[in-house]
Design an enzyme around this catalytic site. Sequence first.
Site, PDB file in Angstrom:
ATOM      1  CG  ASP A 144      -0.356   0.172   2.518  1.00 57.00           C
ATOM      2  OD1 ASP A 144       0.796   0.652   2.605  1.00 57.00           O
ATOM      3  OD2 ASP A 144      -1.010  -0.142   3.526  1.00 57.00           O
ATOM      4  CB  ALA A 145      -0.059   4.811  -0.361  1.00 55.36           C
TER       5      ALA A 145
END
Lengths: 144, 144, 144, 144
Positions: free
Chosen positions: D16-17
Amino acid sequence: MHPFELPIRVIYADTDAMGIVYHANYIKWFETGRTELMRSLGISWSEMEPLQCYFPVSKLSCHYLLPARYDDLLILKTHVDKLKRASISFSYSLYDEGKERVLVRGSTLHACTDEKGRIIRIPEVIHSRIKEKHGEGENAWHEG
Amino acid sequence: MHPFELPIRVIYADTDAMGIVYHANYIKWFETGRTELMRSLGISWSEMEPLQCYFPVSKLSCHYLLPARYDDLLILKTHVDKLKRASISFSYSLYDEGKERVLVRGSTLHACTDEKGRIIRIPEVIHSRIKEKHGEGENAWHEG
Amino acid sequence: MHPFELPIRVIYADTDAMGIVYHANYIKWFETGRTELMRSLGISWSEMEPLQCYFPVSKLSCHYLLPARYDDLLILKTHVDKLKRASISFSYSLYDEGKERVLVRGSTLHACTDEKGRIIRIPEVIHSRIKEKHGEGENAWHEG
Amino acid sequence: MHPFELPIRVIYADTDAMGIVYHANYIKWFETGRTELMRSLGISWSEMEPLQCYFPVSKLSCHYLLPARYDDLLILKTHVDKLKRASISFSYSLYDEGKERVLVRGSTLHACTDEKGRIIRIPEVIHSRIKEKHGEGENAWHEG
């Protein structure tokens, strides 16, 4: 020249309530296919990270011919479709275990970008390694 | 005639380590887009289930123009692209919050099938409701 | 003091070949639940980003009581379970549409970290806003 | 008696980010871990399907100790934790490539059910095969 082959076992996470693999879940397998093809050419993330180059997906297409189901063993063949100065495209064919039937065909186009998403030339060391093994693509490989 | 609009908030689950929405995760939003468009026409799963009709994805294409990021609020516009006897296609345009820029364009083609995956005609009650509101598609709607 | 309520519509992407929602897919909904609870307190990512604070999941538990199915409309209730100096925990109860039956219960514990993953105190501006509305948790809210 | 070992390569889809593996994505790997452990005992879906028995997840817990990152090679060790008449639990330890550090620990509890979700006894042919190799669990295996 030969496509890269990857075995895939379907788990519940991949399927949906229609009893088949959910269409978007094939797309992740394509990522594994091209990443492992690149690794087989000696181009892994540890090579690319210091070069600050990324290959985000720019275009995607997928044709679903036959459904895959829970616990199926599948074979994903990935090959370089076309190599350009600042982009690369891959093609994918997903087969049943016996490699007799194609279930899904797909393709992805990737621009080469820097960390900020600006399009750059594919670094020479990467470009040449792909070219050496796969040519410029297009006519380099045929399903037959 | 108007496209169906759906707001989408990007969560961590949607993003990847490049800091952007992972390309396959847009595809799920397309599902919500067309399902809610259909629901707005009075065609929900409770209607379709007794008719034993399904609309699995047969073809998919996606063009990624600009990245979406964590916590972005996006607007997905979905419209019926083409209605045929045994298939339907949808188009998707994903906008930023201000609807000024298109981030992603996509399309899906769906065959109408029975429970065993055999292609059937779209049931009349469903076909007529879509046609009434969206025409046969194609020239019925333009982004402009 | 009241839990934050979020409606969720189950799509095919969420389900698996058992015909029910795949157990890991509830976990993403928990993320949306706590993010929207925080947003309702005025704590969104645009507040947290300049403070360089993150809340990665440190522990997770989930109890699956009844299955959710395709196209179900569900209600997720999220509340702050316990607020400490450097961590926060949330509890989740997922209900059917009529809020009569609990389908899934869950909880997550989050450390507060800086950009490099080192544990830090929750910034005062965030801590006080949660405390003001939810107390220190624990005894602040009861399902009843 | 020995845990089943499974190598896992982290792809972008898993991350994820925050630049790490998204917490819910480990849960899918647990599914692969227990499915392959069962297959190694000769219990695959082709055995279970005619017996009409399913093992949906009833409880799940997960402790995230250290983050995994893009392109990491991980080793998942899965073992039978406890075998009862109508349920089975598994434990999972996810290691880094060198098996020196545990990144994530998890456990799942599974009821044995029939097609309609009613709890049934684990079919004898399955129960005995697990018992033979793993005992009743609990004291059968220790991380050390």
